[in-house]
Enzyme design. Sequence first.
Site, short mmCIF file in Angstrom:
data_model
loop_
_atom_site.label_atom_id
_atom_site.label_comp_id
_atom_site.label_asym_id
_atom_site.label_seq_id
_atom_site.Cartn_x
_atom_site.Cartn_y
_atom_site.Cartn_z
N SER A 1 3.18 -3.73 -3.21
CA SER A 1 2.15 -3.52 -2.21
C SER A 1 2.77 -2.82 -1.01
CB SER A 1 1.55 -4.87 -1.83
OG SER A 1 0.46 -4.71 -0.98
N ARG B 1 -3.92 -3.16 0.31
CA ARG B 1 -4.87 -4.25 0.58
C ARG B 1 -6.01 -4.27 -0.45
NH1 ARG B 1 -7.23 -3.87 6.48
NH2 ARG B 1 -8.07 -1.99 5.57
N VAL C 1 -3.20 -13.68 4.77
CA VAL C 1 -2.30 -12.51 4.82
C VAL C 1 -3.05 -11.18 4.70
CG1 VAL C 1 -0.38 -13.88 3.95
CG2 VAL C 1 -1.78 -12.61 2.35
N GLU C 2 -2.36 -10.10 5.01
CA GLU C 2 -2.89 -8.73 4.97
C GLU C 2 -4.21 -8.59 5.73
OE1 GLU C 2 -2.74 -6.75 1.18
OE2 GLU C 2 -0.61 -7.13 0.96
N GLY C 3 -4.24 -9.18 6.91
CA GLY C 3 -5.46 -9.14 7.73
C GLY C 3 -6.21 -10.43 7.54
#
Length: 806
Positions: free
Chosen positions: A205, A373, A495-497
């Site tokens: 990622s 994402r 995670v990731e926002g």
Amino acid sequence: MLLLLFVFIFGFGFLAYKRASLISFTLAIGIYLILLSTMDIASNLTLVIYIALAVAINTKTFRQQYVSRHFLKLYRRIMPEMSQTEKEAIDAGTTWWEADLFRGAPDWQKMHNYPAPRLTPEEKAFLEGPVEVACSMVNDHQVCHQDADLSPQLWQYLKDNGFFAMIIKQQYGGLEFSAYAQSRVLQKLSGISTVLASTVGVPNSLGPGELLQHYGTQAQKDHYLPRLASGKEIPCFALTSPEAGSDAGAIPDFGIICKGQWQGKEILGMKITWNKRYITLAPVATVLGLAFKLRDPDGLLGDKPDLGITCALIPTDIAGVNIGRRHLPLNIPFQNGPTSGDEVFFPLDFIIGGPEMAGRGWQMLVECLSVGRGITLPSNSTGAIKMLALATGAYSRIRRQFKVPIGHMEGIEEPLARIGGNAYLMDAVTTMTTGAIDLGEKPSVVSAIVKYHLTDRMQGCVIDAMDIHGGKGICLGPNNYLGRGYQGAPIAITVEGANILTRSLIIYGQGAIRCHPYVLAELDAAQLTDEREALEQFDHAVFGHIGFAVSNFCRSFWLGITNSRFSNSPFDDETKRYYQHMNRFSANLAFLSDIAMAVLGGELKRKERISARLGDILSQLYLCSATLKRFNDDGRQQQDLPLMHWAVRDSLFKAQTALDELLRNFPLPLVGKILRWVLYPTGITLVTTYDALDQEVAQLLQQPSISRDRLGYGQYWAVASNNPVGIQEQTLRDVLAAEKILKKISLTTGKKEPLIFLDKLADEALELGCITEEEAQHLRDTEVGRLASINVDDFSPEQLRMGTSK
Ligand SMILES: Cc1cc2nc3c(=O)[nH]c(=O)nc-3n(C[C@H](O)[C@H](O)[C@H](O)COP(=O)(O)OP(=O)(O)OC[C@H]3O[C@@H](n4cnc5c(N)ncnc54)[C@H](O)[C@@H]3O)c2cc1C
């Protein structure tokens, strides 16, 4: 007169509905007035005034000077102020199908023409070979409870077989898989172990591999990419620090450009100080991707003292780089921990892309996030739910209480249907989204939508599955296939926002500006310093915008009074009404967006709940269209109808709920009331799923069928000791066959034999001579599987001490 009024309303409504140009409108009004004047209804003076106005409004210089100039002034006053990091985040990536949904008149044929992604023979072989082997090598309970890590053998297998190199190009030794293939790999891994899926997901990622391929110098690519591909280097990426989580642009970690000693020579470099936490793979990483703010106070690189966020690759064996300690994320012990360093000196060559990329780090990160994402967390969530759907269906059929399978109870059917419908929808959404990435898109808005909604739906479904399983889900151990997913769900949410932030700020905040056909153009024009150019561009955008808003009003009103009955649909079957409802929501969204922007201006950014609800409408439309696309791409399978109906109805209802709440809470209550009257003259009409549909979906999960197989397609179903779900699948089939044998026995004994103690019953029935030895053996085997399915693990007190249980 009535006829004339009718012609006026419908004629202009029709032109607006069809998005006619300004000149077409002007001509149509002119013709209409001429008609009125021939009937002595409009005077010649009216005609002359109209012609003067029409010429003025269609003459660019006049329009710009006397109309657009004033609009521009007003716009600059109410325009939201935007930081550089916000601007870079908004500019990142591309828009795709969601932009059509946002603009009020989706072209369904265009959506259905996007090709359905397919696996190459190499990708298929990887899924059926190495991925299957990796799944067979993991014992999730041992990983989570005993070792707090994957086994060394599995780590080595992953490295040797390119699991960490799915995104790396083949020329550097990577697998160079499509986004769709990556998604399928992660889905399969996440069905058996969250730790395994996270460990594989992260290097593929947002991280060093992705950043190097896009922005690295040739020397950096040649050095690192083959080493990452072969697993010689383990990467991590460190952005988050204790002071800056969601507000990642505010990281306090910094580097100062200065001279220093490097390998015995004095060179120009940077002294970096950082303190990061929550960094996945950091404890075992050999190369640390690091984000920090770079300063050049002495002007050694140029005349900019604050260069901004910069990304560098730091070998972790350099003195002063602290790694190794671990966090324990909710008992899902993938490698995750802090890293720090205090004024550690590195050469400028460590900056990804070299010194010229100093200060470009934020842009790099948000660009890459647009892709990553959309793949990792949505795929992990989808894999988990596909596995859960079948496992919970099987368990509901096997587990009996009150002498019936619990899955036949209406109360259980409701959550079971939610799991089944969501599994169908989530697979559809990951397929459509990864397909978009494979078409070359970097869909920043879509990736935020799918990250939020798929992790959110996954968490809801895991809770449903836990409730259905009762104690079986609660007692951890090798036979529990649920508890770790339940514990780990908040990680995907965070995670990731983090999800609340993503819903409240990102989806619509970015979506409105990127997907709207005119807002970005207006913003850009208003920021131009050349006044002539600003006016030229603004005039074009603002008049387009006015026409767009009028059209969306007319579309919304017409679709409202007709309940969208006559609007376009690509199919004339049971899906027709779904497309028509989406036409209406899409027009509503476009219209309400403009109203919200006009009423709130820059304040809209702070009105997070308004923004979240507008984003919800857009998101549900995306989920719904992905579901309909899947249904079509799968060949419009009639057996899948209950799943499709459930998923579409659920998202349409959620879109309607968001709209309803938005109008109820509109900042100006009177405007909200008027809007409700205009958009919903006949009231809110859509109902969510209904009991009979829930029942169909729930029963589909409990009975082997082609449709059920399709739902769990691509997951790890091996009947193996490390895979209780695979064993349970076999048991489901055995139980269904055993029920037929039981009926035979019941006919002989004259009483309804319960489905317990099947081994004993087999012996008794053999003695009675009413079944064959083969049937008796089937009952004995079924009993073993049935007990495995309903039993839970227990441990001696010593075993339960961390690190001793087997
Ligand atoms: C297990 C795990 C692995 C991770 N891996 C990595 C990694 O590899 N690399 C890395 O750099 N980082 C990583 N992170 C960090 C992760 O990205 C952050 O946790 C995340 O950005 C949220 O930051 P926070 O936890 O400090 O929460 P906060 O930022 O403190 O947020 C708290 C809450 O406030 C909400 N919120 C914040 N701002 C707003 C807003 N404007 N409007 C509405 N709500 C808002 C959030 O949604 C959240 O619910 C990881 C985190 C975890 C837990």
